[in-house]
Design an enzyme around this catalytic site. Structure first.
Site, PDB file in Angstrom:
ATOM      1  N   GLU A   1     -11.976  84.428  17.998  1.00  0.00           N
ATOM      2  CA  GLU A   1     -11.067  85.462  18.591  1.00  0.00           C
ATOM      3  C   GLU A   1     -11.397  86.744  18.050  1.00  0.00           C
ATOM      4  O   GLU A   1     -11.642  87.778  18.791  1.00  0.00           O
ATOM      5  CB  GLU A   1      -9.668  85.083  18.495  1.00  0.00           C
ATOM      6  CG  GLU A   1      -9.322  83.826  19.389  1.00  0.00           C
ATOM      7  CD  GLU A   1      -7.855  83.370  19.416  1.00  0.00           C
ATOM      8  OE1 GLU A   1      -7.309  83.200  18.025  1.00  0.00           O
ATOM      9  OE2 GLU A   1      -7.083  83.338  20.240  1.00  0.00           O
TER      10      GLU A   1
ATOM     11  N   GLU B   1      -7.803  74.822  18.150  1.00  0.00           N
ATOM     12  CA  GLU B   1      -6.338  74.769  18.234  1.00  0.00           C
ATOM     13  C   GLU B   1      -5.948  73.753  18.313  1.00  0.00           C
ATOM     14  O   GLU B   1      -4.846  73.104  18.323  1.00  0.00           O
ATOM     15  CB  GLU B   1      -5.874  76.108  18.712  1.00  0.00           C
ATOM     16  CG  GLU B   1      -5.947  77.311  17.910  1.00  0.00           C
ATOM     17  CD  GLU B   1      -7.331  78.112  18.277  1.00  0.00           C
ATOM     18  OE1 GLU B   1      -8.433  77.411  18.703  1.00  0.00           O
ATOM     19  OE2 GLU B   1      -7.693  79.238  17.854  1.00  0.00           O
TER      20      GLU B   1
HETATM   21  N1  T1G Z   1      -6.719  77.240   7.147  1.00  0.00           N
HETATM   22  C1  T1G Z   1      -6.216  76.941   5.845  1.00  0.00           C
HETATM   23  N2  T1G Z   1      -6.971  76.246   4.940  1.00  0.00           N
HETATM   24  C2  T1G Z   1      -8.155  75.603   5.800  1.00  0.00           C
HETATM   25  C3  T1G Z   1      -8.572  75.757   6.969  1.00  0.00           C
HETATM   26  C4  T1G Z   1      -7.699  76.951   7.793  1.00  0.00           C
HETATM   27  N3  T1G Z   1      -7.685  77.277   8.982  1.00  0.00           N
HETATM   28  N4  T1G Z   1      -9.625  75.224   7.302  1.00  0.00           N
HETATM   29  C5  T1G Z   1      -9.866  74.411   6.364  1.00  0.00           C
HETATM   30  N5  T1G Z   1      -9.002  74.714   5.338  1.00  0.00           N
HETATM   31  C6  T1G Z   1      -9.044  74.201   3.855  1.00  0.00           C
HETATM   32  C7  T1G Z   1      -9.204  72.646   3.791  1.00  0.00           C
HETATM   33  O1  T1G Z   1      -7.772  72.356   3.894  1.00  0.00           O
HETATM   34  C8  T1G Z   1      -9.757  72.442   2.555  1.00  0.00           C
HETATM   35  O2  T1G Z   1      -8.805  72.700   1.486  1.00  0.00           O
HETATM   36  C9  T1G Z   1     -10.850  73.232   2.637  1.00  0.00           C
HETATM   37  O3  T1G Z   1     -10.307  74.435   3.488  1.00  0.00           O
HETATM   38  C10 T1G Z   1     -12.254  72.793   3.158  1.00  0.00           C
HETATM   39  O4  T1G Z   1     -11.706  72.400   4.312  1.00  0.00           O
HETATM   40  C11 T1G Z   1      -4.207  82.158  16.314  1.00  0.00           C
HETATM   41  C12 T1G Z   1      -3.626  79.710  15.486  1.00  0.00           C
HETATM   42  C13 T1G Z   1     -13.894  75.075   8.687  1.00  0.00           C
HETATM   43  C14 T1G Z   1     -15.027  73.061   9.788  1.00  0.00           C
HETATM   44  O5  T1G Z   1      -8.502  74.562  13.046  1.00  0.00           O
HETATM   45  O6  T1G Z   1     -12.520  72.489  10.958  1.00  0.00           O
HETATM   46  O7  T1G Z   1      -6.862  79.854  14.428  1.00  0.00           O
HETATM   47  O8  T1G Z   1      -8.484  70.245   0.562  1.00  0.00           O
HETATM   48  O9  T1G Z   1     -12.668  70.037   3.608  1.00  0.00           O
HETATM   49  O10 T1G Z   1     -15.538  69.914   5.887  1.00  0.00           O
HETATM   50  O11 T1G Z   1      -5.746  81.226  17.610  1.00  0.00           O
HETATM   51  O12 T1G Z   1     -12.173  72.967   7.394  1.00  0.00           O
HETATM   52  O13 T1G Z   1     -10.187  72.122  -0.187  1.00  0.00           O
HETATM   53  O14 T1G Z   1      -7.849  72.386  -0.591  1.00  0.00           O
HETATM   54  O15 T1G Z   1     -12.231  70.635   6.170  1.00  0.00           O
HETATM   55  O16 T1G Z   1     -16.393  72.038   5.080  1.00  0.00           O
HETATM   56  C15 T1G Z   1      -8.307  77.157  14.029  1.00  0.00           C
HETATM   57  C16 T1G Z   1      -9.851  73.857  10.782  1.00  0.00           C
HETATM   58  C17 T1G Z   1      -6.897  77.328  13.140  1.00  0.00           C
HETATM   59  C18 T1G Z   1     -10.468  75.036  11.567  1.00  0.00           C
HETATM   60  C19 T1G Z   1     -15.003  73.249   7.380  1.00  0.00           C
HETATM   61  N6  T1G Z   1      -8.934  76.904  12.789  1.00  0.00           N
HETATM   62  N7  T1G Z   1     -11.048  73.855   9.541  1.00  0.00           N
HETATM   63  O17 T1G Z   1     -15.076  71.814   7.119  1.00  0.00           O
HETATM   64  O18 T1G Z   1     -14.227  71.641   4.677  1.00  0.00           O
HETATM   65  S1  T1G Z   1      -5.635  77.737  14.183  1.00  0.00           S
HETATM   66  C20 T1G Z   1      -9.292  75.487  12.629  1.00  0.00           C
HETATM   67  C21 T1G Z   1     -12.160  73.093   9.819  1.00  0.00           C
HETATM   68  C22 T1G Z   1      -5.823  79.197  14.889  1.00  0.00           C
HETATM   69  C23 T1G Z   1      -5.457  81.174  16.461  1.00  0.00           C
HETATM   70  C24 T1G Z   1      -5.152  79.743  15.903  1.00  0.00           C
HETATM   71  C25 T1G Z   1     -12.872  72.755   8.612  1.00  0.00           C
HETATM   72  C26 T1G Z   1     -14.141  73.497   8.614  1.00  0.00           C
HETATM   73  P1  T1G Z   1      -8.671  71.861   0.252  1.00  0.00           P
HETATM   74  P2  T1G Z   1     -12.594  70.925   4.574  1.00  0.00           P
HETATM   75  P3  T1G Z   1     -15.524  71.335   5.606  1.00  0.00           P
END
Ligand code: T1G
Length: 689
Positions: free
Chosen positions: A110, A130
Site C-alpha cells: 500500500e 491480509e
Molecule cells: N508484523 C510483525 N511481525 C512480523 C510481521 C508483521 N507484519 N511479519 C513477520 N513478522 C515477524 C515474525 O513473527 C517473525 O518473528 C519474524 O518477523 C520473521 O518472520 C493495513 C493491516 C514477511 C514473508 O501478513 O508473510 O499490512 O518469530 O519467520 O519466513 O493493510 O513474515 O522471529 O520473533 O515469517 O522470512 C500484512 C506477514 C500485515 C506479512 C517473511 N503482512 N509476514 O517470512 O520470516 S496486515 C503480512 C510474512 C497489513 C494493512 C494490513 C513473512 C515474510 P520472530 P518469518 P520469513
C-alpha cells in the site's frame, strides 16, 4: 552523503536533489508506529525544502515493508495510522519512488501503491496477504490495486493473499521498472528522470482500469471461488471493497474499505487467523535445548521405500535441490515408485506450476537403487516402509551397521514407538521420527517425533530442513499417534459408535463439513481407504469396518465404502451400508435413537479437545498452539477457528466440560476426562491466550 534526519527507524539522506528515505526496522520493516511517524516526517521534510526535487523510499535488511506491524493489533492505535501515511505520500507535491526488494506485502504494498512510481529488483515479490489474517488491505490497497493492476488481478491478489513476482507485477502495471544490481542507485536515477514530470501519477485518481472492468466479473469470481471461500468472511469483504473501487471514486470507496476492514478486524475470524499466524511461527521453537545448538549438515538424503509415502517424501527434498538415494527391494517396485514421482512432477508442470526443466532437474538428482549399502554416505535416511514394528527394527539395525557416523536415522512411522525403534540401533541419539502426511509432497505438516534420547542437534537439523522443504513442522513426543492421529482416535471411536446408536455417515459428515472441515470422518475414511489397518480376513467381522472391507467396500478406490460413488466419485448414501449398521446394532443390542447434531459435536469435536489436553499434560506437545498447527495443516481444521485448542477457548472450557459430562455415560470406558482440562475449566483459564 550526510545524514540529514533520523526519526526512529527512519533516516533520510540527500543524493543530489533526491531525498532518500530509509527504513531500518528488522526483521521485516513492519510498519510500526515509529516507522509511520518517520515516513510522515520525511515527506514533510521533502515538502519543506525546495532544493529537494524527488523522494525515494527504501528499506534496509531482508525486505521492503512487509506490512503493518501485526503485534500492534488489538492495542490502542498510535497515530499516524497507515491510511494517513499512504495519503501523505501520494499527496506529496514531489515525485515519490518506492524502491522494492524482498517482499512488499500488505501495508508495504500500500505504501508502494501510494508512491507515484515503483522500481523493483527481479526477485522482489508483491502481495496483499491480509486475507490470511482475516482482514483486507486497510490503507487504500483495495482502492488503489484495482486502479493500477486491474480488477481481476486485484480480486485474485486480495482474496488469495498469494505473492506475485516482479515480472508479473511489471506486466500488470504494478511496477514501472525492474532494475538489476544496486537498487538504491537505480531508484535515485529513476527519480532524477521523473523529477519534473507533472501531473504526478496518483494511483487513487486512475479510472481507466476500473471503468474498463466487466460488470459481471464479481458474480463470476464469487461463483468460481465459492467452494474455496466457504466459511471464510474476509474473502467476501475483499470482493466488496474492490466492488466499491469500481463503483465509486477513491474518496468514497476508501470509506467503504474502512468500514469493511473494521467489521473484519473486530470479528472472531480475524482474531483466530492472527493467532494462527504467530502459532505457526512459534511451532518452530524447540524447548529445552541449548540456545546455540547447531544443525548438522544434510547434503544427501536416503529414503527407504518407494511407495506412496517414500516417493512423496523424496519429492520434497528433490524439489528443494537436495539429492535423494531411494532404495527398494525389487526393480519393479523401484520403477513403479520413480514412475509415480515423475508423473506427479509432470502433472504439476502441466498446471504451469513447474517448468519441464525443473522436473528434469529434480528427477536428475534422484538415485534409485536396490543396493541398501548405497545409503552409507547419506546424511539423513528416512525409512518409509510398511507400518510394522519388526520390519522397522530390522531396517534400523541394518542402517546402524551400514551408514556413516553422524547420519540422522528417521522413521516416517505414523503411530509406532520411536524409542523402541531407536533401541534397535547403537545410536539412539541419532534417531528421530519424521511423520509426513499423505500425500507427502503436498501436505505441509511434518511431525518431528522427539525420542527420549534424540539429540538436540538432530531436532534442530530436522526443524531447519522442514523450512527448507517448505513444511510446517511441530515437535511431538512419543505416544501412540503422536499429536494429530492421536486426536483422530476418539473422534473415530465416537463417530463409529454414533452410527450404531442412530446417526448416519452423512449426518456425521455434514456436521463436520458445516463446522468447516473439508470433509467428515467417513468421507475421509473412504478417501484414505477403509481398509487401512484392516486385518485382511474377510471371515473375521468384528465391527462395521470389517463388514465393509469383507465385501470389498474399501472406499473411493473401489467405488464404494461408507458411501456409493459414481464414475466421477460423487458420493451417495448407501442402503447396503445402512443395513450393515442396523444389523450390527441389533446384534450388539444397541437401542437406536434420534441423534442431535449437538451430540455429534460433543462426542467427536469436544473429545478431540479433551485428547489435546491430555497430550499437553503428558508433555507430548510443547504448547497448545502446536496442536492447532497440527490440525490446521494436517487435517484442514478451518483456520478461521484457529485450531481445536483456540476454538475450545472461544467456546469456553466450561462449555466443553459441560458437553462432555452430558455425553460421559454414553461414551462409557472409551472416555476419561483430562485433568488439565477440568482444572483449567474450573479456574476459568484458557489454553491459548
Ligand atoms: N508484523 C510483525 N511481525 C512480523 C510481521 C508483521 N507484519 N511479519 C513477520 N513478522 C515477524 C515474525 O513473527 C517473525 O518473528 C519474524 O518477523 C520473521 O518472520 C493495513 C493491516 C514477511 C514473508 O501478513 O508473510 O499490512 O518469530 O519467520 O519466513 O493493510 O513474515 O522471529 O520473533 O515469517 O522470512 C500484512 C506477514 C500485515 C506479512 C517473511 N503482512 N509476514 O517470512 O520470516 S496486515 C503480512 C510474512 C497489513 C494493512 C494490513 C513473512 C515474510 P520472530 P518469518 P520469513
Amino acid at each position: 552523503m550526510a545524514t540529514i534526519t533520523e526519526t526512529g527507524p527512519i533516516t533520510t539522506h540527500r543524493h543530489g536533489d533526491v531525498l532518500v528515505v530509509t527504513s531500518n526496522n528488522p526483521p521485516v520493516n513492519a510498519l510500526g508506529a515509529a516507522v509511520r511517524q518517520g515516513l510522515v516526517a520525511a515527506i514533510e521534510e521533502a515538502e519543506g525544502d525546495e532544493a529537494i526535487k524527488a523522494v525515494v523510499i527504501r528499506c534496509e535488511g531482508q525486505t521492503f515493508f512487509a506490512g503493518a506491524d501485526i503485534t500492534e493489533f488489538g492495542k490502542p492505535p498510535v497515530m499516524p495510522w497507515l491510511p494517513t501515511v499512504v495519503d501523505t505520500i501520494e499527496n506529496c507535491t514531489k515525485p515519490v519512488v518506492a524502491a522494492i526488494h524482498g517482499t512488499a506485502l500488505g501495508g508495504g504494498l500500500e505504501v508502494a501503491l501510494a508512491s507515484h512510481y515503483r522500481v523493483a529488483v527481479p526477485d522482489a515479490k508483491f502481495g496483499v496477504p491480509e486475507v490470511k489474517l482475516g482482514l483486507l488491505p486497510g490503507a487504500g490497497g483495495t482502492q488503489r490495486l484495482p486502479r493500477v493492476a486491474g480488477v481481476e488481478q486485484a480480486l485474485q491478489m486480495t482474496t488469495s493473499g498469494a505473492m506475485i513476482g516482479a515480472k508479473q507485477a511489471h506486466d500488470m502495471g504494478l511496477v514501472d521498472r525492474i532494475v538489476e544490481g544496486e537498487l538504491q542507485q537505480h531508484a535515485v536515477a529513476f527519480a532524477e528522470e521523473v523529477r519534473d514530470i507533472r501531473p504526478l501519477p496518483k494511483s487513487s485518481e486512475r479510472q481507466d482500469k476500473v471503468e474498463a472492468a466487466d460488470p459481471g466479473v464479481f458474480a463470476e469470481f464469487r461463483k468460481a471461488n465459492a467452494r474455496k471461500f466457504r466459511g471464510f468472511e474476509a474473502p467476501e469483504k475483499n470482493i466488496q471493497a474492490v466492488e466499491a473501487a469500481v463503483a465509486k471514486p477513491y474518496a468514497e470507496g476508501v470509506i467503504d474499505e474502512r468500514r469493511l476492514f473494521m467489521e473484519l478486524m473486530t470479528g472472531a475470524q480475524a482474531r483466530a487467523q492472527q493467532y494462527f499466524f504467530f502459532a505457526e511461527r512459534k511451532a518452530a521453537k524447540i524447548e529445552n535445548i541449548p540456545e546455540d545448538t547447531q544443525p548438522r549438515s544434510v547434503k544427501k538424503v536416503g529414503v527407504i521405500g518407494a511407495g506412496t509415502m517414500g516417493g512423496g517424501i523424496s519429492m520434497n527434498f528433490l524439489s528443494a535441490g537436495i539429492p535423494v538415494t531411494i532404495v527398494e527391494m525389487t526393480q519393479e517396485a523401484l520403477d513403479r515408485g520413480t514412475g509415480v514421482m515423475r508423473k506427479n512432477y509432470e502433472a504439476t508442470a502441466s498446471k504451469g506450476r513447474m517448468t519441464s526443466e525443473q522436473v528434469e532437474k529434480a528427477m536428475g538428482i534422484l538415485s534409485p537403487t536396490l543396493d541398501f549399502d548405497a545409503l552409507k554416505d547419506c546424511d539423513l535416511i528416512i525409512e518409509a516402509v510398511f507400518e510394522q514394528m519388526e520390519i522397522k527394527k530390522e531396517i534400523f539395525g541394518r542402517l546402524d551397521k551400514t551408514v556413516k557416523k553422524g547420519a540422522i536415522l528417521a522413521s516416517n512411522t505414523s503411530y509406532l514407538n520411536i524409542d523402541e525403534i531407536a533401541a534397535s540401533t547403537s545410536r539412539p541419539e541419532d534417531v528421530v521420527g519424521l511423520h509426513f502426511f499423505s500425500p507427502a509432497n503436498v501436505m505441509k505438516l511434518l511431525e518431528i517425533v522427539r525420542g527420549a534420547k534424540t539429540a538436540p542437534d538432530v531436532l534442530v537439523t530436522a526443524m531447519g530442513l522442514a523450512k527448507k522443504i517448505k513444511k510446517v513442522a511441530v515437535v511431538a513426543g512419543v505416544c501412540h499417534g503422536f499429536i494429530g492421529n492421536r486426536m483422530l482416535m476418539p473422534r473415530q471411536v465416537e463417530a463409529t459408535k454414533l452410527l450404531l446408536e442412530g446417526a448416519t455417515p452423512e449426518q456425521i459428515d455434514r456436521v463436520h463439513v458445516e463446522f468447516g472441515m473439508p470433509m467428515g470422518p467417513f468421507q475421509m475414511a473412504d478417501l484414505a481407504g477403509v481398509d487401512i489397518g484392516w486385518h485382511r480376513d474377510p471371515n473375521r467381522i468384528e465391527n462395521i469396518r470389517d463388514a465393509l472391507c469383507a465385501i470389498d467396500r474399501w472406499g473411493q478406490k473401489k467405488g464404494a465404502g461408507f458411501y456409493d460413488y459414481d464414475e466421477r466419485r460423487r458420493p451417495t448414501p448407501s442402503p447396503v451400508v445402512q443395513q450393515i449398521i442396523e444389523d450390527f446394532a441389533k446384534k450388539q443390542g444397541v437401542e437406536r435413537r434420534e441423534i442431535s447434531d449437538q451430540e455429534i459435536v460433543e462426542r467427536t469435536l469436544y473429545t478431540m479437545v479433551n485428547e489435546g489436553a491430555k497430550i499437553l499434560e503428558e508433555g507430548m506437545a510443547q504448547r497448545a498452539s502446536d496442536i492447532d498447527v497440527v490440525w490446521v495443516y494436517g487435517y484442514g481444521w478451518p483456520v478461521y477457528r484457529g485450531g481445536p485448542m483456540f476454538w475450545a477457548d472461544t467456546e469456553g472450557l466450561d462449555t466443553i466440560v459441560e458437553g462432555l459430562k452430558r455425553q460421559e455415560e454414553r461414551m462409557g470406558s472409551d472416555f476419561s476426562f483430562s485433568k488439565l482440562l477440568l482444572d483449567k475449566a474450573e479456574r476459568g483459564e484458557k489454553f491459548t491466550r
